[in-house]
Design an enzyme around this catalytic site. Structure first.
Site, PDB file in Angstrom:
ATOM      1  N   ASN A 155      -6.921  -1.989  -5.067  1.00  0.00           N
ATOM      2  CA  ASN A 155      -5.778  -1.751  -4.190  1.00  0.00           C
ATOM      3  C   ASN A 155      -5.481  -0.258  -4.213  1.00  0.00           C
ATOM      4  O   ASN A 155      -5.618   0.396  -5.238  1.00  0.00           O
ATOM      5  CB  ASN A 155      -4.542  -2.532  -4.634  1.00  0.00           C
ATOM      6  CG  ASN A 155      -3.500  -2.559  -3.550  1.00  0.00           C
ATOM      7  OD1 ASN A 155      -3.697  -3.191  -2.515  1.00  0.00           O
ATOM      8  ND2 ASN A 155      -2.390  -1.869  -3.763  1.00  0.00           N
ATOM      9  N   THR A 156      -5.085   0.258  -3.071  1.00  0.00           N
ATOM     10  CA  THR A 156      -4.740   1.664  -2.952  1.00  0.00           C
ATOM     11  C   THR A 156      -3.259   1.795  -2.652  1.00  0.00           C
ATOM     12  O   THR A 156      -2.749   1.128  -1.745  1.00  0.00           O
ATOM     13  CB  THR A 156      -5.576   2.325  -1.837  1.00  0.00           C
ATOM     14  OG1 THR A 156      -6.950   2.191  -2.174  1.00  0.00           O
ATOM     15  CG2 THR A 156      -5.226   3.787  -1.680  1.00  0.00           C
TER      16      THR A 156
ATOM     17  N   LYS B 119      -6.190  -8.708  -8.448  1.00  0.00           N
ATOM     18  CA  LYS B 119      -6.813  -8.144  -7.255  1.00  0.00           C
ATOM     19  C   LYS B 119      -7.820  -7.077  -7.682  1.00  0.00           C
ATOM     20  O   LYS B 119      -7.533  -6.246  -8.533  1.00  0.00           O
ATOM     21  CB  LYS B 119      -5.736  -7.545  -6.346  1.00  0.00           C
ATOM     22  CG  LYS B 119      -6.271  -7.100  -5.017  1.00  0.00           C
ATOM     23  CD  LYS B 119      -5.161  -6.669  -4.079  1.00  0.00           C
ATOM     24  CE  LYS B 119      -5.779  -6.249  -2.754  1.00  0.00           C
ATOM     25  NZ  LYS B 119      -4.788  -5.725  -1.850  1.00  0.00           N
TER      26      LYS B 119
ATOM     27  N   HIS C 243      -3.269  -3.480   8.107  1.00  0.00           N
ATOM     28  CA  HIS C 243      -4.322  -3.769   7.133  1.00  0.00           C
ATOM     29  C   HIS C 243      -4.937  -2.466   6.676  1.00  0.00           C
ATOM     30  O   HIS C 243      -5.287  -1.607   7.505  1.00  0.00           O
ATOM     31  CB  HIS C 243      -5.396  -4.667   7.766  1.00  0.00           C
ATOM     32  CG  HIS C 243      -6.544  -4.969   6.848  1.00  0.00           C
ATOM     33  ND1 HIS C 243      -6.416  -5.781   5.742  1.00  0.00           N
ATOM     34  CD2 HIS C 243      -7.824  -4.533   6.845  1.00  0.00           C
ATOM     35  CE1 HIS C 243      -7.592  -5.844   5.119  1.00  0.00           C
ATOM     36  NE2 HIS C 243      -8.447  -5.092   5.769  1.00  0.00           N
TER      37      HIS C 243
ATOM     38  N   HIS D 200       0.766  -1.243   0.000  1.00  0.00           N
ATOM     39  CA  HIS D 200       0.000   0.000   0.000  1.00  0.00           C
ATOM     40  C   HIS D 200       0.800   1.298   0.000  1.00  0.00           C
ATOM     41  O   HIS D 200       0.181   2.358  -0.101  1.00  0.00           O
ATOM     42  CB  HIS D 200      -0.963   0.008   1.190  1.00  0.00           C
ATOM     43  CG  HIS D 200      -1.961  -1.091   1.128  1.00  0.00           C
ATOM     44  ND1 HIS D 200      -2.966  -1.140   0.183  1.00  0.00           N
ATOM     45  CD2 HIS D 200      -2.098  -2.211   1.883  1.00  0.00           C
ATOM     46  CE1 HIS D 200      -3.683  -2.232   0.367  1.00  0.00           C
ATOM     47  NE2 HIS D 200      -3.179  -2.900   1.388  1.00  0.00           N
TER      48      HIS D 200
END
Length: 147
Positions: free
Chosen positions: A72-73, A69, A141, A38
């Site tokens: 996602n960032t 996926k 997370h 991330h």
């Protein structure tokens, strides 16, 4: 005899390490895995073409290894600033923590194509607050971004 003692000692250490890794994987990803998935600072690629940025980053970070996926960032900010969310500069929200300030980021959404090399993504640059799960004093997370 010495070789046997060294081998047993090595096996014992490996067993402890394996046990630690198994427990850690049950609890969620580690701090380093969070950063790998991330955080991209400084930006690896210019975001003048955010779709290309996403495709390259997702592939480079191994996030399309088995499946593409969905979302996602990538936070384009110093890791230490993101860590501060878990060190008193965040607002508790249930079991998660919200940042009090916004981060530059690119949100990547899957648009089609097969894994691992042909996943296509739509990238959206943003400047938003984030919500993370903290383990100890580190984010482990990424939950979501917020306006």
């Amino acid at each position: 005899m010495l070789v046997s003692k060294v081998s047993c000692s090595l096996l014992a250490h490996l067993a402890i390490l394996l046990g630690f890794l198994m427990v850690q994987s049950c609890e969620g990803q580690s701090r380093l895995a969070f950063e790998w998935k991330h955080i991209d600072y400084p930006k690896s690629y210019p975001t003048s073409h955010p779709d290309t940025y996403c495709k390259r980053m997702m592939l480079q970070r191994g996030l399309t290894r088995y499946v593409c996926k969905d979302v996602n960032t990538f936070i384009n900010y110093l890791p230490v600033n993101v860590i501060q969310v878990c060190r008193g500069r965040g607002i508790p929200h249930g079991s998660d923590t919200d940042s009090t300030y916004s981060f530059d980021m690119v949100i990547c959404r899957y648009t089609g194509g097969p894994a691992p090399y042909d996943c296509r993504y739509s990238g959206t640059p943003a400047h938003l607050r984030i919500r993370v799960t903290c383990t100890g004093s580190y984010p482990t997370h990424y939950v979501t971004q917020m306006h």
